[in-house]
Write a protein that holds these residues in place. Structure first.
Motif, PDB file in Angstrom:
ATOM      1  N   GLY A 195      68.722  31.895  -2.606  1.00 29.68           N
ATOM      2  CA  GLY A 195      68.580  31.796  -4.048  1.00 29.68           C
ATOM      3  C   GLY A 195      67.994  30.513  -4.577  1.00 29.68           C
ATOM      4  O   GLY A 195      67.183  29.840  -3.928  1.00 29.68           O
ATOM      5  N   HIS A 196      68.471  30.144  -5.739  1.00 25.63           N
ATOM      6  CA  HIS A 196      67.878  29.056  -6.517  1.00 25.63           C
ATOM      7  C   HIS A 196      68.077  27.663  -5.918  1.00 25.63           C
ATOM      8  O   HIS A 196      67.424  26.723  -6.348  1.00 25.63           O
ATOM      9  N   ASN A 206      74.947  32.212  -0.398  1.00 28.69           N
ATOM     10  CA  ASN A 206      73.783  32.996  -0.841  1.00 28.69           C
ATOM     11  C   ASN A 206      72.831  32.201  -1.724  1.00 28.69           C
ATOM     12  O   ASN A 206      71.611  32.264  -1.519  1.00 28.69           O
ATOM     13  N   PRO A 207      73.316  31.431  -2.709  1.00 27.48           N
ATOM     14  CA  PRO A 207      72.370  30.634  -3.511  1.00 27.48           C
ATOM     15  C   PRO A 207      71.609  29.587  -2.686  1.00 27.48           C
ATOM     16  O   PRO A 207      70.476  29.248  -3.014  1.00 27.48           O
TER      17      PRO A 207
END
Length: 79
Positions: A27-28, A22-23
């Motif tokens: 995300g970031h 997910n990151p």
């Protein structure tokens, strides 16, 4: 910024998805890392993760995954 780091994720259980995939995908880490493949011994789990992660390719043979074969995005922090 240069070319994104390409990685694959081995292990698509909840920890692999929440902590790593997910990151990278949403995300970031998205601006620095590209997730180019998923592997899990339970193929159905990898296929489900692929659907949740915008169609990241699933590999059923660990040895045929693109290199590098393991992603450790936590080591990519910008500290």
């Amino acid at each position: 910024m240069g070319e994104k780091i390409r990685c694959v994720l081995a292990g698509t259980g909840s920890r692999g998805i929440q902590s790593y995939a997910n990151p990278i995908v949403f995300g970031h880490l998205n601006d620095r890392v590209q997730l180019v493949g998923l592997y899990d011994e339970v193929v159905e789990r990898a296929e489900l993760a692929s659907r949740e992660l915008a169609g990241v390719p699933v590999y059923t043979d660990f040895k045929k995954m693109p290199s590098p074969f393991l992603c450790k995005p936590l080591s990519l922090s910008s500290t």
